[in-house]
Scaffold this motif. Structure first.
Motif, PDB file in Angstrom:
ATOM      1  N   CYS A 296      41.110  40.433  39.463  1.00  0.00           N
ATOM      2  CA  CYS A 296      41.339  41.076  40.767  1.00  0.00           C
ATOM      3  C   CYS A 296      42.145  40.213  41.737  1.00  0.00           C
ATOM      4  CB  CYS A 296      40.011  41.465  41.407  1.00  0.00           C
ATOM      5  SG  CYS A 296      39.022  40.067  41.968  1.00  0.00           S
ATOM      6  N   SER A 297      42.530  39.028  41.315  1.00  0.00           N
ATOM      7  CA  SER A 297      43.355  38.102  42.102  1.00  0.00           C
ATOM      8  C   SER A 297      42.649  37.505  43.322  1.00  0.00           C
ATOM      9  CB  SER A 297      44.659  38.774  42.550  1.00  0.00           C
ATOM     10  OG  SER A 297      45.377  39.216  41.426  1.00  0.00           O
ATOM     11  N   LYS A 298      41.354  37.669  43.425  1.00  0.00           N
ATOM     12  CA  LYS A 298      40.615  37.052  44.521  1.00  0.00           C
ATOM     13  C   LYS A 298      40.585  35.546  44.284  1.00  0.00           C
ATOM     14  CE  LYS A 298      36.428  37.753  47.183  1.00  0.00           C
ATOM     15  NZ  LYS A 298      35.206  38.529  47.349  1.00  0.00           N
ATOM     16  N   THR A 299      40.710  34.764  45.365  1.00  0.00           N
ATOM     17  CA  THR A 299      40.746  33.312  45.211  1.00  0.00           C
ATOM     18  C   THR A 299      39.445  32.672  45.693  1.00  0.00           C
ATOM     19  OG1 THR A 299      41.809  33.052  47.358  1.00  0.00           O
ATOM     20  CG2 THR A 299      43.253  33.181  45.436  1.00  0.00           C
ATOM     21  N   PHE A 300      39.131  31.532  45.087  1.00  0.00           N
ATOM     22  CA  PHE A 300      37.904  30.798  45.392  1.00  0.00           C
ATOM     23  C   PHE A 300      38.218  29.318  45.494  1.00  0.00           C
ATOM     24  CE2 PHE A 300      36.873  34.664  43.199  1.00  0.00           C
ATOM     25  CZ  PHE A 300      35.837  35.187  43.968  1.00  0.00           C
ATOM     26  N   THR A 301      37.413  28.618  46.272  1.00  0.00           N
ATOM     27  CA  THR A 301      37.647  27.188  46.467  1.00  0.00           C
ATOM     28  C   THR A 301      37.037  26.342  45.358  1.00  0.00           C
ATOM     29  OG1 THR A 301      35.699  27.071  47.877  1.00  0.00           O
ATOM     30  CG2 THR A 301      37.832  27.363  48.974  1.00  0.00           C
ATOM     31  N   SER A 302      36.118  26.920  44.585  1.00  0.00           N
ATOM     32  CA  SER A 302      35.504  26.140  43.506  1.00  0.00           C
ATOM     33  C   SER A 302      35.405  26.967  42.228  1.00  0.00           C
ATOM     34  CB  SER A 302      34.108  25.665  43.912  1.00  0.00           C
ATOM     35  OG  SER A 302      33.223  26.759  43.991  1.00  0.00           O
ATOM     36  N   LYS A 303      35.357  26.262  41.123  1.00  0.00           N
ATOM     37  CA  LYS A 303      35.251  26.924  39.827  1.00  0.00           C
ATOM     38  C   LYS A 303      33.902  27.630  39.689  1.00  0.00           C
ATOM     39  CE  LYS A 303      36.077  26.259  34.953  1.00  0.00           C
ATOM     40  NZ  LYS A 303      36.571  25.382  33.909  1.00  0.00           N
ATOM     41  N   SER A 304      32.854  27.046  40.256  1.00  0.00           N
ATOM     42  CA  SER A 304      31.532  27.671  40.159  1.00  0.00           C
ATOM     43  C   SER A 304      31.493  29.003  40.917  1.00  0.00           C
ATOM     44  CB  SER A 304      30.441  26.731  40.669  1.00  0.00           C
ATOM     45  OG  SER A 304      30.623  26.448  42.032  1.00  0.00           O
ATOM     46  N   SER A 305      32.193  29.076  42.035  1.00  0.00           N
ATOM     47  CA  SER A 305      32.265  30.341  42.786  1.00  0.00           C
ATOM     48  C   SER A 305      33.007  31.402  41.978  1.00  0.00           C
ATOM     49  CB  SER A 305      32.956  30.136  44.127  1.00  0.00           C
ATOM     50  OG  SER A 305      32.203  29.295  44.946  1.00  0.00           O
TER      51      SER A 305
END
Length: 134
Positions: A7-16
């Motif tokens: 969905c191309s949503k971005t996250f600051t960490s791999k766990s998120s």
């Protein structure tokens, strides 16, 4: 930055991102021991477990209504002082609950869901009024 390939949503960490991916695949590794309901996050499970408690952790001293969750209690208290305490930062429509406001924000294509400054002041004053009640 980590980006979801679906969905191309971005996250600051791999766990998120990993937790987010569970929503796409329906993975719910955390299960309630009492009712067997499953959750994608451990924090969601812990929040859910309060439903099974006999006691209520929060009581409104204005109307004696009881709540298990702090967020529900806080939203309730605001309603004693402000009819519709949650406002869209874009179009300034007001709503009686945080969830209805969030639903509206999605429709309104609002990216910044923070209340307007005047509404923040109203909320602040409402909290003070509540805590000053004898």
């Amino acid at each position: 930055m980590c980006t979801c390939s679906l969905c191309s949503k971005t996250f600051t960490s791999k766990s998120s991102l990993t937790t987010h991916m569970r929503s796409h695949y329906g993975v719910k590794p955390y299960q309630c021991d009492i009712c067997k309901k499953r959750f994608t996050r451990n924090t969601s499970l812990n929040y859910h477990k309060l439903v099974h408690e006999e006691k209520f952790r929060f009581t409104c001293k204005l109307c004696d209504k009881h709540f298990r969750h702090r967020g529900h209690f806080n939203d309730h208290v605001l309603k004693h002082f402000i009819d519709e305490p949650f406002e869209c930062g874009r179009c300034h429509k007001s709503f009686p609950s945080r969830q209805k406001s969030r639903d509206h924000v999605k429709v309104c294509n609002e990216t910044d869901a923070t209340p307007s400054k005047t509404m923040q002041q109203k909320v602040h004053e409402a909290h003070w009024q509540y805590f000053l009640v004898q």
